[in-house]
Design a protein around this motif. Structure first.
Motif, mmCIF file in Angstrom:
data_model
loop_
_atom_site.group_PDB
_atom_site.id
_atom_site.type_symbol
_atom_site.label_atom_id
_atom_site.label_comp_id
_atom_site.label_asym_id
_atom_site.label_seq_id
_atom_site.Cartn_x
_atom_site.Cartn_y
_atom_site.Cartn_z
ATOM 1 N N TRP A 10 -41.708 24.427 27.560
ATOM 2 C CA TRP A 10 -41.243 23.856 26.307
ATOM 3 C C TRP A 10 -41.997 24.538 25.172
ATOM 4 N N HIS A 11 -41.246 24.971 24.167
ATOM 5 C CA HIS A 11 -41.826 25.664 23.018
ATOM 6 C C HIS A 11 -41.692 24.767 21.785
ATOM 7 N N PHE A 12 -42.835 24.340 21.261
ATOM 8 C CA PHE A 12 -42.876 23.504 20.061
ATOM 9 C C PHE A 12 -43.399 24.321 18.880
ATOM 10 N N ARG A 13 -42.935 23.979 17.700
ATOM 11 C CA ARG A 13 -43.476 24.577 16.465
ATOM 12 C C ARG A 13 -43.963 23.436 15.571
ATOM 13 N N ILE A 14 -45.277 23.429 15.340
ATOM 14 C CA ILE A 14 -45.923 22.349 14.595
ATOM 15 C C ILE A 14 -46.301 22.832 13.203
ATOM 16 N N ARG A 15 -45.954 22.063 12.203
ATOM 17 C CA ARG A 15 -46.339 22.386 10.820
ATOM 18 C C ARG A 15 -47.600 21.603 10.479
ATOM 19 N N GLY A 16 -48.598 22.304 9.969
ATOM 20 C CA GLY A 16 -49.886 21.691 9.689
ATOM 21 C C GLY A 16 -50.047 21.271 8.243
ATOM 22 N N HIS A 17 -51.312 21.028 7.904
ATOM 23 C CA HIS A 17 -51.681 20.598 6.547
ATOM 24 C C HIS A 17 -50.901 19.358 6.125
ATOM 25 N N SER A 18 -50.769 18.439 7.033
ATOM 26 C CA SER A 18 -50.059 17.197 6.721
ATOM 27 C C SER A 18 -51.069 16.066 6.641
ATOM 28 N N ASN A 19 -50.827 15.159 5.727
ATOM 29 C CA ASN A 19 -51.697 13.991 5.583
ATOM 30 C C ASN A 19 -51.227 12.823 6.442
ATOM 31 N N SER A 20 -50.247 13.058 7.271
ATOM 32 C CA SER A 20 -49.701 11.991 8.097
ATOM 33 C C SER A 20 -50.737 11.518 9.110
ATOM 34 N N THR A 21 -50.734 10.234 9.361
ATOM 35 C CA THR A 21 -51.620 9.679 10.383
ATOM 36 C C THR A 21 -50.887 9.493 11.709
ATOM 37 N N ARG A 22 -49.662 9.974 11.760
ATOM 38 C CA ARG A 22 -48.873 9.923 12.977
ATOM 39 C C ARG A 22 -48.681 11.328 13.545
#
Length: 331
Positions: A307-319
């Protein structure tokens, strides 16, 4: 009167002589008939005895053939153990110098269970997914949990970038030959057995403030899934590509990949964008924890057991994932 007596005597003699002749021929024929029927009975008995003997012989032959087929197709003789020695000699000639191996122990200091010497290599199509990704991203920062001889090709493709391997099998990594200053292998000791996967998942869900998707708190995290004693370079770099293919996690007692997937999902949110590839997603732990921390909405595509995921960073989300589709962790 005497003439009458003389007249009838000759007539009696043929009758007396005829009877013994007839009886003698019949008696002579009786032994032949008796022997014929005895022979026929003997033949019938022989056939009846031969049938179960032939059935027994055919059954033994069938059993022997089945046993020979099982031996030839046994996974222990051809599927598993044949994979481990062969790749050790598949290193390319340029990789000739031994790199130093540092030992790091995430978690407690207890002696971990020795991982089994079993490896699952990638298929040709699965490896093409990784090689195409590295070719697109190189030079990049590449972090790989686990080690396969195939991955040395990825590090050579990323010669201008930085590659770090994290593995828990000292016998495997001691035979690796690397001549690049940008590639390092570190020995780890995992203390999270696969049988604890569900308990650890419940812990993360019940403690959202401890298991946050924030890389700044990873080394001091109170989350039981966090790998906190990794080499310092792992926490300092922003990783462009991460591959989760270790530890083995192939039995309830062996170390599972819960901590690897969780830690990779946290590190992925440190940079702008990070690609995370998880292997063996046909297994329940890899599937559960990928859904929980890497999120279905971030899945680009799948190929085989990858499985290939692409994660976007620099987020203030707590989830980690949106509440309506993914993880229940966080607020």
């Amino acid at each position: 009167m005497p003439p009458d007596v003389l007249h009838f005597r000759p007539l009696q003699s043929p009758l007396v002589q005829f009877s013994p002749q007839f009886t003698t021929r019949a008696q002579e024929n009786q032994p032949c008939i008796h022997k014929y029927w005895q022979g026929m009975k003997g033949m019938n008995l022989t056939k009846k005895k031969l049938i179960p003997i032939l059935v027994l012989i055919l059954s033994i032959i069938s059993i022997l053939r089945l046993l020979s087929l099982n031996v030839k197709t046994s996974p222990f003789s051809t599927g598993i153990y044949s994979l481990s020695p062969a790749p050790q000699h598949s290193c390319s000639p340029p990789l000739s110098t031994c790199n130093k191996i540092a030992s790091h122990a995430p978690g407690s200091s207890e002696q971990p269970r020795k991982p089994p010497n079993i490896t699952t290599t990638l298929t040709e199509k699965e490896f093409k997914v990784l090689s195409d990704l590295i070719a697109l991203k190189s030079p990049c920062n590449l972090l790989i949990f686990g080690f396969q001889p195939q991955y040395l090709i990825l590090s050579s493709m990323n010669a201008a970038g930085s590659t770090i391997f994290l593995d828990d099998d000292p016998d495997k990594i001691s035979k690796v030959r690397i001549n690049s200053n940008n590639t390092h292998i570190y020995k780890l000791e995992y203390n999270l057995p696969a049988k604890e996967a569900f308990k650890l998942l419940k812990h993360a869900r019940k403690n959202p403030s401890a298991c946050l998707p924030n890389p700044r708190f990873l080394q001091k995290s109170k989350c039981k899934l966090a790998l906190k004693n990794l080499p310092s370079q792992v926490y300092e770099k922003n990783w462009d590509v991460m591959v989760v293919d270790g530890p083995g996690g192939d039995s309830p007692e062996s170390p599972g990949r819960m901590g690897s997937i969780y830690t990779a999902s946290v590190l992925a949110r440190a940079g702008n964008t990070s690609d995370v590839v998880v292997h063996d997603v046909d297994r329940m732990i890899e599937k559960w924890f990928s859904w929980e921390f890497l999120c279905d909405e971030n899945l680009l595509y799948s190929k085989g057991k990858l499985w290939h995921f692409r994660i976007r960073g620099h987020s203030n989300s707590t989830r980690f994932c949106p509440a309506e589709v993914g993880s229940t962790i966080g607020k």
